[in-house]
Write an enzyme that holds these catalytic residues in place. Structure first.
Site, short mmCIF file in Angstrom:
data_model
loop_
_atom_site.label_atom_id
_atom_site.label_comp_id
_atom_site.label_asym_id
_atom_site.label_seq_id
_atom_site.Cartn_x
_atom_site.Cartn_y
_atom_site.Cartn_z
N ARG A 175 11.70 0.86 -0.18
CA ARG A 175 11.05 1.84 0.69
C ARG A 175 11.63 1.86 2.10
O ARG A 175 11.90 0.83 2.69
CB ARG A 175 9.55 1.53 0.74
CG ARG A 175 8.74 2.64 1.32
CD ARG A 175 7.31 2.48 0.94
NE ARG A 175 6.72 1.33 1.62
CZ ARG A 175 5.42 1.11 1.67
NH1 ARG A 175 4.59 1.92 1.05
NH2 ARG A 175 4.95 0.07 2.31
N LYS A 192 -2.04 4.04 -6.87
CA LYS A 192 -3.50 4.09 -6.82
C LYS A 192 -3.99 5.27 -6.00
O LYS A 192 -4.92 5.96 -6.41
CB LYS A 192 -4.02 2.77 -6.22
CG LYS A 192 -5.52 2.70 -6.10
CD LYS A 192 -5.96 1.27 -5.89
CE LYS A 192 -5.45 0.71 -4.57
NZ LYS A 192 -6.37 1.00 -3.46
N ARG A 199 3.34 -10.53 -1.40
CA ARG A 199 2.15 -9.67 -1.27
C ARG A 199 1.51 -9.43 -2.63
O ARG A 199 0.29 -9.43 -2.76
CB ARG A 199 2.58 -8.30 -0.71
CG ARG A 199 2.19 -8.06 0.70
CD ARG A 199 3.07 -6.99 1.30
NE ARG A 199 2.70 -5.63 0.92
CZ ARG A 199 3.55 -4.60 0.87
NH1 ARG A 199 4.83 -4.78 1.15
NH2 ARG A 199 3.14 -3.40 0.57
N ARG A 225 11.11 -1.97 6.60
CA ARG A 225 10.22 -2.92 7.27
C ARG A 225 10.34 -4.28 6.59
O ARG A 225 10.54 -4.35 5.38
CB ARG A 225 8.77 -2.44 7.20
CG ARG A 225 8.54 -1.09 7.89
CD ARG A 225 7.08 -0.78 7.88
NE ARG A 225 6.49 -1.19 6.60
CZ ARG A 225 5.20 -1.22 6.34
NH1 ARG A 225 4.34 -0.87 7.25
NH2 ARG A 225 4.76 -1.60 5.16
N ARG A 267 -12.88 -6.00 -2.05
CA ARG A 267 -11.66 -6.79 -2.15
C ARG A 267 -11.97 -8.22 -2.57
O ARG A 267 -11.06 -8.95 -2.96
CB ARG A 267 -10.95 -6.85 -0.80
CG ARG A 267 -10.22 -5.59 -0.44
CD ARG A 267 -9.31 -5.83 0.76
NE ARG A 267 -8.94 -4.58 1.39
CZ ARG A 267 -7.96 -3.79 0.96
NH1 ARG A 267 -7.25 -4.14 -0.10
NH2 ARG A 267 -7.70 -2.66 1.56
#
Ligand SMILES: [Zn+2]
Length: 224
Positions: free
Chosen positions: A128, A14, A172, A161, A89
């Site tokens: 990641r 995005k 998520r 993480r 949101r």
């Protein structure tokens, strides 16, 4: 004038697309994170309020976020249009945005929603690696560091993480889908929603978005 809202799950690219479109249409990219940071840095009354809340580990409530977005929309550079990224949101924020625009005699032209299959997102996000020192991110396949496992700029060992582990990523994404479904339901009946397949090269995806907005393109940027 082109007034855009940009929606997309984490990992959908995005940020990249928002940046390209803002450049292409010469409109400011209003990303909520940046707007908030700018308000805080400028020490505006709203910025101070937001900072106090964030420092206390609290969520910035809708009325403060809405007011900060409203200020951003009032800036001269937003007069020719804008690309909102990270806002709204929730349906409550979407309603507030409609009111802010209506007060200025404006309305949303398009809501672009990037659609990427969950498995592709999990694959992209869960590999990641992050530098704990400067926050830069890498991916072993798509964006590897120059030396395996070490940050390019400061050689700090990279970590994964907890948020970037597959199970957390799935959680998520499910949260995001639930919230976004409510927003797309809000926008769909108004004919402004454009759902774009987000898989492919950045050029491919940008091309799809631009064709979906073609009506507005041929109409030209002027004449509100
Ligand atoms: Zn680093």
């Amino acid at each position: 004038m082109l007034n855009l809202v940009f929606l997309g799950p984490p990992g959908a690219g995005k940020g990249t697309q928002a940046h390209r479109l803002a450049q292409r249409f010469a409109i400011p990219q209003l990303s909520t994170g940046d707007i908030l940071r700018r308000a805080v840095a400028e020490g505006s009354p709203l910025g101070k309020q937001a900072k106090a809340l964030m420092d206390a580990g609290k969520l910035v409530p809708d009325e403060v976020v809405n007011a900060i977005v409203d200020e951003a929309l009032a800036r001269p550079e937003a007069r020719r249009g804008f690309l909102l990224d990270g806002y709204p949101r929730t349906v409550a924020q979407a309603t507030a945005l409609d009111e802010m625009l209506a007060r200025r005699g404006r309305k949303l032209d398009y809501v672009v929603s990037l659609d990427v299959p969950v498995e592709v997102l999990v694959d992209r996000l869960s590999g990641r690696l992050t530098c704990p020192k400067d926050g830069s991110t890498y991916h072993p396949r798509t964006n590897p560091p120059k030396r395996p496992g070490l940050c390019d700029s400061d050689s700090t060992p990279l970590v994964q993480r907890p948020d970037d582990r597959p199970e957390a990523v799935r959680r998520r994404l499910a949260e995001y889908q639930n919230k976004t479904a409510l927003l797309t339901d809000y926008y769909k009946p108004r004919g402004v929603l454009r759902t774009i397949e987000g898989v492919g090269t950045p050029e491919d995806v940008e091309g799809r978005i631009v064709s979906a907005l073609r009506d507005n393109l041929t109409a030209g940027p002027a004449n509100p």
